[in-house]
Motif scaffolding. Sequence first.
Motif, PDB file in Angstrom:
ATOM      1  N   PRO A  23      23.625 -81.785  42.359  1.00 37.49           N
ATOM      2  CA  PRO A  23      22.523 -82.164  41.258  1.00 37.49           C
ATOM      3  C   PRO A  23      21.982 -83.466  41.697  1.00 37.49           C
ATOM      4  O   PRO A  23      22.655 -84.100  42.661  1.00 37.49           O
ATOM      5  CB  PRO A  23      24.064 -82.115  40.555  1.00 37.49           C
ATOM      6  N   SER A  24      21.131 -83.515  41.095  1.00 41.15           N
ATOM      7  CA  SER A  24      19.788 -84.885  41.519  1.00 41.15           C
ATOM      8  C   SER A  24      20.717 -86.364  41.228  1.00 41.15           C
ATOM      9  O   SER A  24      21.506 -85.737  40.550  1.00 41.15           O
ATOM     10  CB  SER A  24      19.276 -85.070  40.472  1.00 41.15           C
ATOM     11  N   SER A  25      20.905 -86.868  42.383  1.00 39.36           N
ATOM     12  CA  SER A  25      21.722 -88.305  41.896  1.00 39.36           C
ATOM     13  C   SER A  25      23.072 -88.087  42.396  1.00 39.36           C
ATOM     14  O   SER A  25      23.504 -88.754  42.214  1.00 39.36           O
ATOM     15  CB  SER A  25      21.563 -88.855  40.691  1.00 39.36           C
ATOM     16  N   ALA A  26      23.376 -87.254  42.992  1.00 44.42           N
ATOM     17  CA  ALA A  26      25.370 -87.106  43.329  1.00 44.42           C
ATOM     18  C   ALA A  26      25.118 -87.672  44.386  1.00 44.42           C
ATOM     19  O   ALA A  26      26.973 -88.159  44.490  1.00 44.42           O
ATOM     20  CB  ALA A  26      25.421 -85.315  42.972  1.00 44.42           C
ATOM     21  N   ASN A  52      24.489 -71.714  58.322  1.00 43.97           N
ATOM     22  CA  ASN A  52      25.240 -70.772  58.634  1.00 43.97           C
ATOM     23  C   ASN A  52      26.193 -71.325  57.601  1.00 43.97           C
ATOM     24  O   ASN A  52      27.336 -70.349  57.508  1.00 43.97           O
ATOM     25  CB  ASN A  52      25.931 -71.624  59.646  1.00 43.97           C
ATOM     26  N   ASN A  53      26.756 -71.969  57.318  1.00 45.12           N
ATOM     27  CA  ASN A  53      27.460 -72.437  55.714  1.00 45.12           C
ATOM     28  C   ASN A  53      26.383 -73.184  54.776  1.00 45.12           C
ATOM     29  O   ASN A  53      26.021 -74.360  54.984  1.00 45.12           O
ATOM     30  CB  ASN A  53      28.548 -73.464  56.261  1.00 45.12           C
ATOM     31  N   ILE A  54      27.129 -72.662  53.710  1.00 48.35           N
ATOM     32  CA  ILE A  54      25.895 -73.874  52.457  1.00 48.35           C
ATOM     33  C   ILE A  54      27.556 -74.735  51.711  1.00 48.35           C
ATOM     34  O   ILE A  54      28.542 -73.418  51.409  1.00 48.35           O
ATOM     35  CB  ILE A  54      25.534 -72.473  51.545  1.00 48.35           C
ATOM     36  N   TYR A  55      27.673 -75.373  50.948  1.00 46.61           N
ATOM     37  CA  TYR A  55      28.062 -76.132  50.328  1.00 46.61           C
ATOM     38  C   TYR A  55      27.686 -76.382  48.683  1.00 46.61           C
ATOM     39  O   TYR A  55      27.107 -77.358  49.150  1.00 46.61           O
ATOM     40  CB  TYR A  55      28.885 -77.257  51.318  1.00 46.61           C
ATOM     41  N   ILE A  56      28.136 -76.040  47.976  1.00 50.14           N
ATOM     42  CA  ILE A  56      27.936 -76.431  46.368  1.00 50.14           C
ATOM     43  C   ILE A  56      28.862 -77.937  46.576  1.00 50.14           C
ATOM     44  O   ILE A  56      30.183 -78.366  46.422  1.00 50.14           O
ATOM     45  CB  ILE A  56      28.157 -75.281  45.736  1.00 50.14           C
ATOM     46  N   MET A  57      28.238 -78.964  45.883  1.00 50.54           N
ATOM     47  CA  MET A  57      29.097 -80.577  45.853  1.00 50.54           C
ATOM     48  C   MET A  57      28.692 -80.283  44.306  1.00 50.54           C
ATOM     49  O   MET A  57      28.166 -79.912  43.525  1.00 50.54           O
ATOM     50  CB  MET A  57      28.364 -81.252  46.389  1.00 50.54           C
ATOM     51  N   SER A  58      29.528 -81.573  43.524  1.00 52.96           N
ATOM     52  CA  SER A  58      29.713 -81.778  42.231  1.00 52.96           C
ATOM     53  C   SER A  58      29.421 -82.954  42.222  1.00 52.96           C
ATOM     54  O   SER A  58      27.951 -83.477  42.537  1.00 52.96           O
ATOM     55  CB  SER A  58      31.605 -81.983  42.009  1.00 52.96           C
ATOM     56  N   LYS A  59      28.864 -83.430  40.855  1.00 52.62           N
ATOM     57  CA  LYS A  59      28.767 -84.135  40.358  1.00 52.62           C
ATOM     58  C   LYS A  59      28.950 -85.572  40.859  1.00 52.62           C
ATOM     59  O   LYS A  59      30.423 -85.250  41.035  1.00 52.62           O
ATOM     60  CB  LYS A  59      28.348 -84.899  38.502  1.00 52.62           C
ATOM     61  N   LYS A  60      28.634 -86.909  41.077  1.00 54.77           N
ATOM     62  CA  LYS A  60      29.472 -88.065  41.586  1.00 54.77           C
ATOM     63  C   LYS A  60      30.804 -88.470  40.669  1.00 54.77           C
ATOM     64  O   LYS A  60      30.685 -88.210  38.882  1.00 54.77           O
ATOM     65  CB  LYS A  60      28.527 -88.948  41.778  1.00 54.77           C
ATOM     66  N   PRO A  61      31.672 -89.296  41.257  1.00 57.48           N
ATOM     67  CA  PRO A  61      31.980 -89.006  42.643  1.00 57.48           C
ATOM     68  C   PRO A  61      32.141 -87.548  43.078  1.00 57.48           C
ATOM     69  O   PRO A  61      32.407 -87.045  43.067  1.00 57.48           O
ATOM     70  CB  PRO A  61      33.282 -89.659  42.779  1.00 57.48           C
ATOM     71  N   MET A  62      30.650 -87.295  44.317  1.00 60.69           N
ATOM     72  CA  MET A  62      30.830 -85.709  45.068  1.00 60.69           C
ATOM     73  C   MET A  62      31.742 -85.464  45.659  1.00 60.69           C
ATOM     74  O   MET A  62      32.991 -86.279  46.218  1.00 60.69           O
ATOM     75  CB  MET A  62      29.987 -86.417  45.854  1.00 60.69           C
ATOM     76  N   LYS A  63      32.161 -84.453  45.182  1.00 64.08           N
ATOM     77  CA  LYS A  63      33.716 -83.594  45.453  1.00 64.08           C
ATOM     78  C   LYS A  63      33.067 -81.335  46.360  1.00 64.08           C
ATOM     79  O   LYS A  63      31.674 -81.425  45.647  1.00 64.08           O
ATOM     80  CB  LYS A  63      34.472 -83.211  44.964  1.00 64.08           C
ATOM     81  N   GLN A  70      26.028 -65.563  43.652  1.00 61.59           N
ATOM     82  CA  GLN A  70      27.547 -66.131  43.768  1.00 61.59           C
ATOM     83  C   GLN A  70      26.475 -67.286  43.677  1.00 61.59           C
ATOM     84  O   GLN A  70      27.368 -68.627  42.551  1.00 61.59           O
ATOM     85  CB  GLN A  70      28.127 -65.870  45.038  1.00 61.59           C
ATOM     86  N   LEU A  71      25.897 -68.207  44.307  1.00 58.27           N
ATOM     87  CA  LEU A  71      25.929 -69.686  44.829  1.00 58.27           C
ATOM     88  C   LEU A  71      25.154 -69.777  42.316  1.00 58.27           C
ATOM     89  O   LEU A  71      25.882 -71.506  42.365  1.00 58.27           O
ATOM     90  CB  LEU A  71      24.651 -69.750  45.190  1.00 58.27           C
ATOM     91  N   LEU A  72      24.308 -68.729  41.954  1.00 58.17           N
ATOM     92  CA  LEU A  72      24.348 -69.563  41.038  1.00 58.17           C
ATOM     93  C   LEU A  72      24.917 -69.351  39.934  1.00 58.17           C
ATOM     94  O   LEU A  72      24.675 -70.598  39.446  1.00 58.17           O
ATOM     95  CB  LEU A  72      23.069 -68.428  40.384  1.00 58.17           C
ATOM     96  N   GLN A  73      25.793 -68.866  39.850  1.00 57.84           N
ATOM     97  CA  GLN A  73      26.917 -68.882  39.212  1.00 57.84           C
ATOM     98  C   GLN A  73      27.802 -70.211  39.179  1.00 57.84           C
ATOM     99  O   GLN A  73      28.235 -70.914  38.480  1.00 57.84           O
ATOM    100  CB  GLN A  73      27.773 -67.427  39.489  1.00 57.84           C
ATOM    101  N   THR A  74      28.103 -70.483  40.572  1.00 60.62           N
ATOM    102  CA  THR A  74      28.592 -71.667  40.962  1.00 60.62           C
ATOM    103  C   THR A  74      27.762 -72.676  40.519  1.00 60.62           C
ATOM    104  O   THR A  74      28.694 -74.228  39.843  1.00 60.62           O
ATOM    105  CB  THR A  74      29.329 -71.571  42.714  1.00 60.62           C
ATOM    106  N   ILE A  75      26.243 -73.249  40.866  1.00 61.34           N
ATOM    107  CA  ILE A  75      25.781 -74.105  40.367  1.00 61.34           C
ATOM    108  C   ILE A  75      25.951 -74.307  39.119  1.00 61.34           C
ATOM    109  O   ILE A  75      25.324 -75.261  38.182  1.00 61.34           O
ATOM    110  CB  ILE A  75      24.569 -74.271  40.943  1.00 61.34           C
ATOM    111  N   ALA A  76      25.610 -73.043  38.009  1.00 63.84           N
ATOM    112  CA  ALA A  76      26.048 -72.924  36.064  1.00 63.84           C
ATOM    113  C   ALA A  76      26.872 -74.293  35.998  1.00 63.84           C
ATOM    114  O   ALA A  76      26.827 -73.826  35.204  1.00 63.84           O
ATOM    115  CB  ALA A  76      26.114 -71.648  35.917  1.00 63.84           C
ATOM    116  N   LYS A  77      28.568 -73.789  36.568  1.00 60.30           N
ATOM    117  CA  LYS A  77      29.004 -74.909  36.256  1.00 60.30           C
ATOM    118  C   LYS A  77      29.022 -76.331  36.442  1.00 60.30           C
ATOM    119  O   LYS A  77      29.716 -77.370  35.678  1.00 60.30           O
ATOM    120  CB  LYS A  77      30.132 -74.730  37.146  1.00 60.30           C
ATOM    121  N   TRP A  78      27.708 -76.851  36.985  1.00 65.83           N
ATOM    122  CA  TRP A  78      27.771 -78.773  37.403  1.00 65.83           C
ATOM    123  C   TRP A  78      27.297 -78.909  35.997  1.00 65.83           C
ATOM    124  O   TRP A  78      27.141 -78.564  34.293  1.00 65.83           O
ATOM    125  CB  TRP A  78      26.231 -78.179  37.444  1.00 65.83           C
TER     126      TRP A  78
END
Length: 236
Positions: free
Chosen positions: A35-38, A190-201, A228-236
């Motif tokens: 997310p922005s500012s994460a 090669n690898n895509i990592y989806i991060m959470s809102k801060k504190p970033m995990k 799958q990426l879109l499904q994960t991002i939808a959880k932000w």
Amino acid sequence: MLKFNQVSFKYGNNIILDTFTKSFPSNTINCIIGPSSAGKTTMLNIIANTLKPQQGKIEGLDKNVSYLFQDERLINEITVYKNLDFILKSVYPDSETRYKLIMNGLKSVDLQGTQDMFPSQLSGSMKRRLAMLRAFLYPSKVLLMDEPFTGLDINIKQQIIKLFITLWNKDKRTVFFVSHNLDEALSVSNNIYIMSKKPMKMIDEFKIKSSQNKRQLYNKDLIQIKKQLLQTIAKW
């Protein structure tokens, strides 16, 4: 391998990273999406050693780091040649060595003959190619990229991405690539990592095994990963 080991960082009471631990394999392109500012840019700044972790450390990090940003950050008052020579002087004292590196480099990105021009005389595409060349000419094991393909029209973006992949295949290094664009991520990573809102995990990761040179975004495997990426991002 580069490893974040229990890294924590905050601005006042604003916690960006909280005992963040993750290993990233060497000579791979690792896309960070969040997310922005994460705290994605903060993460890059910690790798670059412009910010110090307040707890924990980064293991396996070489002191030299290259950069490729959304804007080219060229020095307008000096020539193309001097823009490249400026960043090489500290690592290559011999001017003849730098000359050969620069002239061969300019040829490799189709900028031969521009060495005496100023950045203001270059097109947008030429400036991007020059900035990318500068990042790869500087000897480093790590390359940081903060939305380097943003703001380009589709044709130029495809050209710059193709050039980036060509340069990286010739001179592989560990890349940390921040982007909000899933197609960019799928094209080069090669690898895509989806991060959470801060504190970033880290909340999910995806590995792409196919060679970047052979990828087509309409490939069924990439379509499935994007879903799958879109499904994960939808959880932000």
